[in-house]
Scaffold this motif. Sequence first.
Motif, PDB file in Angstrom:
ATOM      1  N   CYS A 336      17.870  57.178   5.113  1.00 44.41           N
ATOM      2  CA  CYS A 336      17.137  56.499   6.191  1.00 44.41           C
ATOM      3  C   CYS A 336      16.897  57.446   7.367  1.00 44.41           C
ATOM      4  O   CYS A 336      15.813  57.448   7.958  1.00 44.41           O
ATOM      5  CB  CYS A 336      17.898  55.263   6.657  1.00 44.41           C
ATOM      6  SG  CYS A 336      17.897  53.884   5.471  1.00 44.41           S
ATOM      7  N   VAL A 341      13.139  55.875   3.444  1.00 47.23           N
ATOM      8  CA  VAL A 341      13.684  54.518   3.398  1.00 47.23           C
ATOM      9  C   VAL A 341      13.412  53.860   2.052  1.00 47.23           C
ATOM     10  O   VAL A 341      14.239  53.097   1.549  1.00 47.23           O
ATOM     11  CB  VAL A 341      13.119  53.669   4.550  1.00 47.23           C
ATOM     12  CG1 VAL A 341      13.878  52.357   4.657  1.00 47.23           C
ATOM     13  CG2 VAL A 341      13.196  54.417   5.869  1.00 47.23           C
ATOM     14  N   TYR A 345      16.111  52.191  -0.298  1.00 53.83           N
ATOM     15  CA  TYR A 345      16.011  50.823  -0.818  1.00 53.83           C
ATOM     16  C   TYR A 345      16.218  50.814  -2.336  1.00 53.83           C
ATOM     17  O   TYR A 345      16.877  49.929  -2.891  1.00 53.83           O
ATOM     18  CB  TYR A 345      14.645  50.251  -0.452  1.00 53.83           C
ATOM     19  CG  TYR A 345      14.539  48.751  -0.549  1.00 53.83           C
ATOM     20  CD1 TYR A 345      15.588  47.918  -0.179  1.00 53.83           C
ATOM     21  CD2 TYR A 345      13.359  48.149  -0.994  1.00 53.83           C
ATOM     22  CE1 TYR A 345      15.488  46.549  -0.249  1.00 53.83           C
ATOM     23  CE2 TYR A 345      13.242  46.771  -1.071  1.00 53.83           C
ATOM     24  CZ  TYR A 345      14.305  45.977  -0.700  1.00 53.83           C
ATOM     25  OH  TYR A 345      14.196  44.615  -0.768  1.00 53.83           O
ATOM     26  N   PHE A 370      13.693  50.749   7.957  1.00 46.25           N
ATOM     27  CA  PHE A 370      12.312  50.290   7.793  1.00 46.25           C
ATOM     28  C   PHE A 370      11.626  50.102   9.147  1.00 46.25           C
ATOM     29  O   PHE A 370      10.445  50.398   9.310  1.00 46.25           O
ATOM     30  CB  PHE A 370      12.278  48.981   7.002  1.00 46.25           C
ATOM     31  CG  PHE A 370      12.349  49.172   5.511  1.00 46.25           C
ATOM     32  CD1 PHE A 370      11.399  49.928   4.842  1.00 46.25           C
ATOM     33  CD2 PHE A 370      13.374  48.602   4.767  1.00 46.25           C
ATOM     34  CE1 PHE A 370      11.461  50.118   3.461  1.00 46.25           C
ATOM     35  CE2 PHE A 370      13.451  48.789   3.397  1.00 46.25           C
ATOM     36  CZ  PHE A 370      12.497  49.544   2.745  1.00 46.25           C
ATOM     37  N   GLU A 375       7.642  50.049   8.789  1.00 47.75           N
ATOM     38  CA  GLU A 375       7.385  49.210   7.612  1.00 47.75           C
ATOM     39  C   GLU A 375       8.095  47.868   7.797  1.00 47.75           C
ATOM     40  O   GLU A 375       9.141  47.601   7.214  1.00 47.75           O
ATOM     41  CB  GLU A 375       7.849  49.926   6.348  1.00 47.75           C
ATOM     42  CG  GLU A 375       7.077  51.202   6.060  1.00 47.75           C
ATOM     43  CD  GLU A 375       7.484  51.854   4.750  1.00 47.75           C
ATOM     44  OE1 GLU A 375       8.073  51.146   3.888  1.00 47.75           O
ATOM     45  OE2 GLU A 375       7.228  53.056   4.583  1.00 47.75           O
ATOM     46  N   GLU A 378       8.625  45.300   4.763  1.00 50.44           N
ATOM     47  CA  GLU A 378       9.802  45.644   3.958  1.00 50.44           C
ATOM     48  C   GLU A 378      11.082  45.293   4.713  1.00 50.44           C
ATOM     49  O   GLU A 378      12.065  44.842   4.125  1.00 50.44           O
ATOM     50  CB  GLU A 378       9.788  47.136   3.618  1.00 50.44           C
ATOM     51  CG  GLU A 378       8.642  47.557   2.729  1.00 50.44           C
ATOM     52  CD  GLU A 378       8.653  46.824   1.400  1.00 50.44           C
ATOM     53  OE1 GLU A 378       9.745  46.643   0.822  1.00 50.44           O
ATOM     54  OE2 GLU A 378       7.568  46.430   0.935  1.00 50.44           O
ATOM     55  N   GLY A 379      11.044  45.517   6.029  1.00 44.66           N
ATOM     56  CA  GLY A 379      12.202  45.141   6.841  1.00 44.66           C
ATOM     57  C   GLY A 379      12.469  43.657   6.768  1.00 44.66           C
ATOM     58  O   GLY A 379      13.625  43.214   6.784  1.00 44.66           O
TER      59      GLY A 379
END
Length: 451
Positions: A336, A341, A345, A370, A375, A378-379
Amino acid sequence: MILSKPKTTQIHRYINPAHYQQYKTLGLAKPRKGNQKHQHFTRRQRRDIPFVNNVKEVEDPDKALSLFHDYLQNGFRHDYPSYSALVYKLARSRRFEAVETVLGYLQDFNVRCRDTLFIALFEHYGKVGLVAKAIRLFNEMTGFNCIRTLQSFNALLNVLVDNDRLFDAKQLFDRSSEMGFRLNSVPFNILIKGWLKKGEWYQAGKVFDEMLERKVEPSVVTYNSLIGYLCRNGELGKAKGLFKDMIKKGKRPNAVTYALLMEGLCSMGEYKEAKKMLFDMEYRGCKPKNLNFGVLMNDLGKKGKIEEAKLLLLEMKKRRFRPDVVIYNILINHLCKEGKVAEAYKTLFEMQIGGCEANAATYRMLADGFCQVGEFEEGLKVLNAMLEMEKRKMALDSDGWEALVRCCCSEHRGAGSVLLCESLIRHNLVVASLNTGRGPAPGSCFWEEMD
């Protein structure tokens, strides 16, 4: 240099390989075979106590108190398990006035208590800085039909040290003989820990000297404290000298000992030598643990060597070590930080497929990661996963939520950020300390010495 003091203690001779001194340890003589007497203790099957079971299920301390009085009014006779269950519940909720009321009941009804109750209370008092209450309770233990033990003595000593009351701790320590305690290495280790935490190497050395003078054998924990301090302060040569002395005196280093030395080597840029210690420790009969690999992986991550860190994870699996959540979190954390990221993930799914459950820190780092790369959709997925985690009582701490909210709800974020922020608010996850002015606090995932 932090350690270059004019005064010296005996410990300086142990960290200098040229000046080792021998000392004999006073262990208890093992009884000969055939003359051994075994004591057999039979424990009664502990019966289910309705009140104890009920009070454990109650979250609200006020309801627990009401339940206590309801049982009393219905003719139930509370005994020690009932009182201790209630005291634990109240202490965890920091309802200390109510705790003292219940302690009064224990005295009024002359209930015989165990020292474990007082040890737990010392710890709870210590966490909130109520040191005077802990001292008073220790002094009053005999009034609760309870004998003070070395364990309760050590618990109070630890509270004093953790609250930076080193001189009070030394006064208590010096009274141990008049209290009838024959000290082992534990109270010495507590004092050494306290002095080292303050950066007082000379004072820690004096405690070590006293150990030897009183014929108390230093334990692995003693050596680990001293070695760890030396490594953290760049005194790697002295740490190695103490390590050699430890082995010479018959103390077997454990995985923590090696992890401390490995961390010291990594801090000096000696990664290869640190990794070599994995094989050295196996040669000496100490099986490496995840924390040893974690030190190496963290060093690689800090240097941006992510591919090497991933290879180290594969090496662990090939050598039949099962990576735990801490190992995966180290990798995820550094992925991260490098902006990778999506790969972090993916690592989450890999760990879950391998049977390793994520924890609060895992989700926190991913959600924060994220957000940092913008993003937010996605978060939001990670947020939903965290909410499922919340249902399983794996909540993040307030700092974790603060970091997420501050990141997601910035006025300069886009529409995705607004959506994520609204989701946080809708689920009542915004912490009260949002406007404290502190910056985001990314999840920590490094090992800690538990010995």
